[in-house]
Design a protein around this motif. Structure first.
Motif, PDB file in Angstrom:
ATOM      1  N   ARG A 376       6.170-101.520 -18.016  1.00 31.47           N
ATOM      2  CA  ARG A 376       4.728-101.553 -17.755  1.00 31.47           C
ATOM      3  C   ARG A 376       4.393-100.807 -16.459  1.00 31.47           C
ATOM      4  O   ARG A 376       3.484 -99.983 -16.413  1.00 31.47           O
ATOM      5  CB  ARG A 376       4.315-103.024 -17.631  1.00 31.47           C
ATOM      6  N   GLY A 379       4.868 -97.054 -16.698  1.00 30.70           N
ATOM      7  CA  GLY A 379       4.136 -96.374 -17.769  1.00 30.70           C
ATOM      8  C   GLY A 379       4.942 -96.035 -19.007  1.00 30.70           C
ATOM      9  O   GLY A 379       4.583 -95.122 -19.757  1.00 30.70           O
ATOM     10  N   GLY A 381       5.235 -97.090 -22.121  1.00 28.32           N
ATOM     11  CA  GLY A 381       4.683 -97.916 -23.187  1.00 28.32           C
ATOM     12  C   GLY A 381       5.538 -97.933 -24.438  1.00 28.32           C
ATOM     13  O   GLY A 381       5.450 -98.848 -25.261  1.00 28.32           O
ATOM     14  N   GLN A 382       6.392 -96.923 -24.587  1.00 25.94           N
ATOM     15  CA  GLN A 382       7.253 -96.833 -25.781  1.00 25.94           C
ATOM     16  C   GLN A 382       8.561 -97.590 -25.598  1.00 25.94           C
ATOM     17  O   GLN A 382       9.429 -97.551 -26.459  1.00 25.94           O
ATOM     18  CB  GLN A 382       7.537 -95.360 -26.107  1.00 25.94           C
ATOM     19  N   PRO A 456       6.584 -91.071 -19.171  1.00 25.39           N
ATOM     20  CA  PRO A 456       5.498 -92.058 -19.203  1.00 25.39           C
ATOM     21  C   PRO A 456       4.541 -91.756 -20.354  1.00 25.39           C
ATOM     22  O   PRO A 456       4.197 -90.593 -20.592  1.00 25.39           O
ATOM     23  CB  PRO A 456       4.794 -91.882 -17.860  1.00 25.39           C
ATOM     24  N   THR A 457       4.133 -92.799 -21.065  1.00 31.04           N
ATOM     25  CA  THR A 457       3.187 -92.633 -22.166  1.00 31.04           C
ATOM     26  C   THR A 457       1.919 -93.453 -21.935  1.00 31.04           C
ATOM     27  O   THR A 457       0.933 -93.286 -22.635  1.00 31.04           O
ATOM     28  CB  THR A 457       3.803 -93.109 -23.493  1.00 31.04           C
ATOM     29  N   THR A 458       2.009 -94.364 -20.967  1.00 32.77           N
ATOM     30  CA  THR A 458       0.858 -95.212 -20.671  1.00 32.77           C
ATOM     31  C   THR A 458       0.590 -95.169 -19.173  1.00 32.77           C
ATOM     32  O   THR A 458       1.454 -94.747 -18.402  1.00 32.77           O
ATOM     33  CB  THR A 458       1.146 -96.676 -21.088  1.00 32.77           C
ATOM     34  N   ARG A 459      -0.579 -95.611 -18.756  1.00 34.31           N
ATOM     35  CA  ARG A 459      -0.905 -95.601 -17.333  1.00 34.31           C
ATOM     36  C   ARG A 459       0.012 -96.593 -16.596  1.00 34.31           C
ATOM     37  O   ARG A 459       0.158 -97.730 -17.047  1.00 34.31           O
ATOM     38  CB  ARG A 459      -2.374 -96.022 -17.142  1.00 34.31           C
ATOM     39  N   GLU A 461       1.137 -99.516 -14.700  1.00 35.98           N
ATOM     40  CA  GLU A 461       0.377-100.730 -14.386  1.00 35.98           C
ATOM     41  C   GLU A 461       0.921-101.407 -13.143  1.00 35.98           C
ATOM     42  O   GLU A 461       1.116-102.603 -13.108  1.00 35.98           O
ATOM     43  CB  GLU A 461       0.394-101.685 -15.579  1.00 35.98           C
TER      44      GLU A 461
END
Ligand code: DOR
Ligand code: ZN
Length: 464
Positions: A376, A379, A381-382, A456-459, A461
């Protein structure tokens, strides 16, 4: 949907939940978590995990692979083999290499080496010492930057030129430059000015022992750590750059991190295996240079455990730092000439499982700090959970198996571990990445080059 693989009958732990069930995998990703016996009859392969823990693979964001440049200690293949055996499915390498990773070009070269040689998935944290390289580095899919507030005195390693920075102006400039990328800045906290003063007093007294080194770093109940972390938190607040603090290990700095989080700062922190399992005065005196020579007095160790359990410290990482016996031996008489750091990637997860068995933390929290949180915060996400669609990176652990750690089992090139002789309960039985075995029944079966970059695939956190 055709399920190619089901890991059945184990205790599946993820995101604060724990239940008996079947983990279903299709095309290398998680297809779902079902009740026991729910795997379809046409499932390609079944792994019987009855009596075992089934957890998302560990994501170790602080690993010294030593390649390029220091491959007599370790290389990406041996390091990632040790990772696989330790239930670690993704590693982030560090920039203190030869050449140090300080430019887009050197970063590209290192990423090519992982692609050819890593058994596990990977990323790499370049040094943030050149402002004009920061944006270009982000384009290569990195997940964080790194800097040490350390400048070694009297030795060229492990903090070579380009990787250390303790001038506050330079640090502020780095934070400002990294902030627009949105990526976390991972910093090794250290007050070099205070270190210089205190170490010179020991040297003047003719004392360069591991004990003197340990006492220097622990002086005034941790002032070298606390002063640096105070500075970092203030600069992070000023620049709104996400900060990741490595080596959280003093009570006051942990309190500062707790308060910073309460104020809404984007800050995360990690604890490392030696703080949790190896930093006692007894370890300093008996293991000397092999124990890293950070002394973590009991009250600091207790504060670290408490913070790891209550969420102030977000994750546990190995800071796997292999050095040869020769590089260590010199430390008995001159610790300032020894390369500091101690290996840990193969044993940190089993040691944590052992700690869970002893009631030091819940198994759900252990999964959070070894996998859910690093995914998380950086980043990914996968990765790092059993949510459908996420990469099927899975570690199967026998929580009841008692075994003794030995130097002979070490897969790291250096062939030793500070934990040799320790008997613990909890062993990694199998490690899978993207649904494929990389470690099974005592043997690494993943091939060098199987690992892929975990971009990274997501911001991130971090702190939110
Ligand atoms: O003692 C250390 N060793 N501290 C670091 O920051 C780096 C590490 C290494 O690379 O060996
Ligand atoms: Zn490190």
């Amino acid at each position: 949907m055709t399920v190619d693989l089901a890991i059945t009958g184990g205790r599946i732990v993820d995101q604060g939940q724990s239940r008996e069930g079947d983990l279903l995998i299709a095309d290398g990703v998680i297809a779902g978590v079902g009740a026991p016996g729910s795997a379809p009859s046409d499932t390609g392969e079944i792994i019987d995990a009855a009596g075992h823990l089934v957890i998302p693979g560990m994501i170790d964001v602080h690993v010294h692979t030593r390649e390029p440049g220091w491959t007599h200690k370790e290389d990406i293949t041996t390091c990632s083999q040790a990772a696989a055996a330790g239930g670690v499915t993704t590693i982030f390498g560090m920039p203190n290499l030869r050449p140090p990773t300080t430019t887009v070009e050197t970063l590209r070269e290192v990423l090519d080496l992982y692609a050819a040689k890593s058994v596990v998935d990977y990323n790499h944290n370049p040094a943030a010492s050149n402002p004009d390289q920061i944006a270009g580095m982000a384009e290569l899919g990195i997940a964080a930057y790194k800097i040490y507030m350390v400048v070694d005195t009297g030795r060229e390693y492990p903090h070579p030129a380009g990787t250390g920075m303790h001038d506050h102006g330079h640090l502020l400039e780095m934070f400002e430059t990294i902030a627009p990328t949105g990526l976390p800045f991972m910093v090794h906290p250290h007050d070099q000015g205070i270190m210089d003063l205190i170490e010179q007093r020991y040297w003047a007294a003719g004392d360069r022992s591991p004990e003197a080194y340990a006492k220097t770093l622990a002086a005034y109940d941790g002032v070298i750590w606390d002063t640096a972390i105070g500075v970092l938190l203030r600069i992070a607040e000023a620049t709104e750059c996400p900060l990741h603090i490595v080596h959280a290990q003093t009570s006051r700095s942990i309190e500062m991190i707790r308060q910073a989080k309460e104020r809404g700062l984007r800050v995360s922190a990690e604890a490392n295996h030696w703080t949790l399992f190896l930093g006692s005065w007894d370890d300093v005196t008996t293991l000397g240079p092999y124990a890293l020579s950070y002394w973590v007095p009991d009250h600091h160790k207790e504060a670290t455990w408490e913070a790891l359990v209550d969420g102030t410290i977000d994750m546990a990482n190995s800071d796997h730092a292999p050095h040869t016996r020769e590089e260590k031996e010199v430390g008995w008489t001159d610790m300032w000439a020894a390369h500091t750091g101690t290996p840990g990637i193969q044993y940190q997860l089993p040691l944590l499982v052992d700690a869970v068995g002893k009631g030091q933390m819940s198994i759900e929290r252990m999964v959070e700090v070894t996998s859910n949180a690093p995914a998380r915060i950086f980043g990914l996400g996968q990765k790092g959970s059993f949510v459908p669609g996420v990469d099927a990176d899975v570690t199967v652990i026998d929580p009841d198996l008692e075994w003794t750690i030995t130097d002979e089992d070490v897969l790291s090139r250096i062939g030793w571990t500070p934990y040799a002789g320790r008997t613990i309960r909890g062993k990694v039985i199998r490690t899978l990445i993207r649904g494929r075995d990389v470690y099974r029944d005592g043997t690494v079966v993943g091939a060098p080059g199987f690992g892929k970059q975990a971009r990274p695939t997501t911001r991130p956190e971090n702190g939110v």
